[in-house]
Scaffold this active site. Structure first.
Site, PDB file in Angstrom:
ATOM      1  N   GLU A   1       0.947  -1.209  -0.037  1.00 13.31           N
ATOM      2  CA  GLU A   1      -0.010  -0.017  -0.019  1.00 13.31           C
ATOM      3  C   GLU A   1       0.818   1.135  -0.022  1.00 13.31           C
ATOM      4  O   GLU A   1       1.680   1.170   0.924  1.00 13.31           O
ATOM      5  CB  GLU A   1      -0.839  -0.067   1.348  1.00 13.31           C
TER       6      GLU A   1
ATOM      7  N   ASP B   1      -5.853   9.757   9.723  1.00 17.59           N
ATOM      8  CA  ASP B   1      -4.662   9.386   9.835  1.00 17.59           C
ATOM      9  C   ASP B   1      -3.706   9.850  11.488  1.00 17.59           C
ATOM     10  O   ASP B   1      -4.330  11.092  11.582  1.00 17.59           O
ATOM     11  CB  ASP B   1      -3.643   9.836   8.993  1.00 17.59           C
TER      12      ASP B   1
END
Lengths: 277, 408
Positions: A56, A67
């Site tokens: 990824e 995040d």
């Protein structure tokens, strides 16, 4: 239920190959351009050599609202050094030119993709060798505009489900998903954690009831024990912040070696029943 | 008299659509973890809207606690000094806590209570929404955590102290540009983590659906009152309605009830900062382009790669690189226009209002005052401009003193 509609099949094949070895596919995450563009390219090759089945690749964004501190930091460092979506495509093109064959999935927020142009995004993904996209701020309801051009070019739009997802929402995702389904392991943002959520087993069963697609667990997977636990209930395991923290803590000259040993240990833990070839 | 008043046009009430869209703007570009909560919030809002008891409670607090209706005031000395159009001020600066933000905070906090959520989070730029949130949480006995960029904490110290006095916890945000944009990111991260227990009391008519709808509905009390007040006073509607636009809540609150009055110009005033170079202003609609920020498709100040760029304004409350989707839509359809006012011009408006009217306006509102002065100068006494004086300027005294070279 169709098993997979991924027309490149690269992602499906990677999960199938891992399943044939009775283990979960291992999918580490790197932020494109972190710690530098050159070191990113070295790390990517090293992770594949150490046993990553898919990788990824995070596309840095100025406002990464899903995040935690680690990926906020790596994104900021990458942006400060001039990383862009186009440069990330170029890094993957170079990875392919040097023989890199594992599926690459870009993970990024809607706006940089939207500004690049969605048809252009899909075409460039084919040209550079990017197999799919994970977009954490793109829920089912807004997905069609992105899914159509990607589907036309045989790229997978990877959907996320979370512990708060209702059964109806999981069913909706299962109907549209291709490639695999990203099962967010916790209610929260990305980042290393001490332990997995105790409800994760029942949660994964709830998702499994709606789909035959590969299921990958991500967010908070930090140790080989976490990987082993996740591998017992999923087809794939995603490791991000914990590895990035290890890379960040290492002297520059040892970053590749640290990532290699981190992923090697994680790979061992992906085998079910303690088996390994 | 009241029965001769025209009613706001119903057609403009039908947006957003069921997908939270104003034309192509708006929507829900949110993490999956929040989607069930956003849908629950939307349903709770619809249910509350249908409950007379909810409206009664808001009306009671508006009258007894906020001090509504706020006055409509004709700024005659200012108008005479300019010698053009007549300038009227909608005095949101006289609302409890000193700004329009309280209208929204009360409604959302009552909604949180209905939903059984006891932990409230909020973001703030200038601190006015943070103060309003802390105030309402004190009033209703709710826990309050306010995220605020540490740059804003530095330039809005009185409001930080106010929030703490009111019992709120102020959490400094040290990442990104350390202003409102990053405070919103951090509040969203908190919400993603604590979504079961927590109500996100969002301060402006931007962000993910249903916030642009909820905040607008709660702020339209400004425009409904003003529309009635000015008709009672003049027997006519104004020529133009003006308001400062950061995220856009005070502007949409006064614009929306006039949206159906085709002859009334709607003018939003954005923060022109030091000038038009990227990074030196916060004039999103004037200088930005379509994009997705904080869960909403709207207009965004961004670079060619879609990275959100840092903004500057003398007023922390306008220092935001996005704007509410309804404004993007009003701009796109041509129903409203948007113009920039620089820091220096805003300061001129600030001083003019102090000297001619004895009113110290917020620096945000001073942008609208400054543009109204320019606009009025070219017009006659037959023209009426209605300005939303969204807040008072006590919080800005330190900033203004510094700009004027005065040591306090």
């Amino acid at each position: 239920m169709t098993a997979t509609k991924s027309s490149t099949n690269a992602i499906a094949d990677a999960f199938a190959a891992a399943a044939a070895e009775n283990r979960a596919a291992l999918m580490p995450y790197l932020t494109a351009g972190y710690p530098t563009a050159e070191r990113f390219a070295e790390l990517l090759e090293a992770l594949v050599a150490a046993g990553a089945n898919l990788v990824e690749v995070g596309i840095p964004f100025s406002d990464p609202l899903a995040d935690g501190a680690t990926v906020q930091h790596t994104s900021q460092i990458a942006l400060e050094q001039g990383m862009t979506l186009q440069k990330a495509f170029d890094l993957i093109r170079e990875f392919r030119r040097r023989g890199g064959s594992v599926p690459i999935v870009f993970m990024g927020y809607t706006n940089p993709f939207f500004q690049y142009g969605l048809d252009r995004l899909a075409a460039e993904a084919v040209d550079a060798g990017v197999d799919g996209f994970i977009i954490p701020d793109l829920p089912l309801e807004e997905s069609e505009e992105f899914a159509v051009p990607l589907r036309e070019r045989g790229r997978d739009l990877i959907f996320l489900v979370s512990p708060t997802s209702t059964d109806a929402r999981i069913e909706g995702v299962a109907k549209k998903a291709t490639g695999f389904i990203y099962c967010v392991s916790l209610t929260g943002v990305t980042g290393a954690r001490d332990r997995l959520w105790e409800g994760i087993g029942a949660y994964m069963q709830r998702i499994r009831a709606h789909t035959d697609l590969p299921l990958a667990i991500g967010f908070g997977i930090s140790t080989p024990q976490h990987v082993a636990q996740a591998a017992s209930m999923a087809d794939g395991v995603i490791v991000a912040s914990a590895m990035l923290n290890a890379i960040a803590a290492a002297p520059e000259s040892e970053q590749v070696a640290v990532a290699t040993s981190f992923i090697s240990a994680m790979k061992t833990a992906t085998y079910r029943n303690g088996q390994q070839d | 008299m009241t029965d001769t008043l025209t009613k706001p046009d119903a057609a403009s009430q039908s947006f957003p659509d069921e997908h939270g869209r104003f034309g192509r703007f708006g929507g829900q570009y949110a993490p999956e973890t929040l989607m069930p909560a956003l849908q629950e919030l939307e349903q709770a809002w619809i249910d509350a809207q249908a409950d007379p008891a909810f409206h009664d409670e808001i009306a009671r607090l508006a009258a007894e606690y906020v001090g509504r209706p706020t006055p409509l005031y004709e700024a005659e000395r200012l108008s005479n000094e300019i010698g053009g159009a007549r300038i009227f001020l909608k005095r949101e600066d006289l609302a409890h806590t000193g700004a329009h933000k309280i209208n929204n905070a009360i409604g959302q906090a009552l909604l949180a209570k209905r939903m059984g959520k006891k932990r409230i989070i909020a973001e703030t730029g200038a601190g006015q929404h943070g103060v309003a949130s802390a105030t309402v949480c004190a009033l209703l006995g709710l826990d309050c955590i306010v995220y605020m960029g540490d740059l804003d904490i530095e330039r809005q110290k009185p409001n930080v102290f106010r929030m703490k006095l009111l019992g709120a916890e102020v959490r400094p945000v040290t990442n990104g540009s350390r202003t409102l944009k990053d405070a919103i990111n951090e509040a969203i991260r908190d919400w993603v983590t604590n979504v079961e227990s927590t109500f996100y009391l969002f301060g402006t008519a931007a962000g993910m659906h249903p916030y642009p709808l909820i905040v607008r509905d709660l702020q339209t009390v400004i425009g409904r009152e003003a529309r009635q007040q000015i008709q009672e006073r003049l027997g006519a509607l104004p020529t133009a309605v003006m308001a400062a636009v950061g995220g856009g809540s005070n502007a949409i609150g006064i614009f929306h009830p006039f949206a159906g009055d085709a002859n009334v110009q709607l003018i939003g005033i954005e923060a022109g900062g030091h000038g038009i170079e990227p990074g030196s202003h916060a004039a999103t609609i004037v200088a930005g382009r379509e994009g997705i920020l904080h869960g909403s498709r709207s207009i965004v100040l961004q670079d060619d790669d879609g990275q959100v760029i840092e903004t500057h304004s003398i007023s922390a409350g306008l220092d935001y690189p996005g704007v509410g989707p309804e404004h993007a839509w009003l701009h796109d359809t041509g129903r409203a226009s948007y113009v920039p006012i620089t820091d220096a011009e805003a300061l001129g408006g600030f001083i003019a209002l102090c000297r001619t009217e004895g009113i110290i306006p917020a620096l945000e509102s001073s942008h609208a005052v400054a543009y109204a002065m320019q606009w009025a100068a070219d017009r006659s006494k037959d023209d009426i401009v209605l300005v939303n004086l969204s807040g008072r300027g006590d919080k800005d005294l330190e900033t203004v003193a510094r700009e004027l070279g005065v040591t306090l």
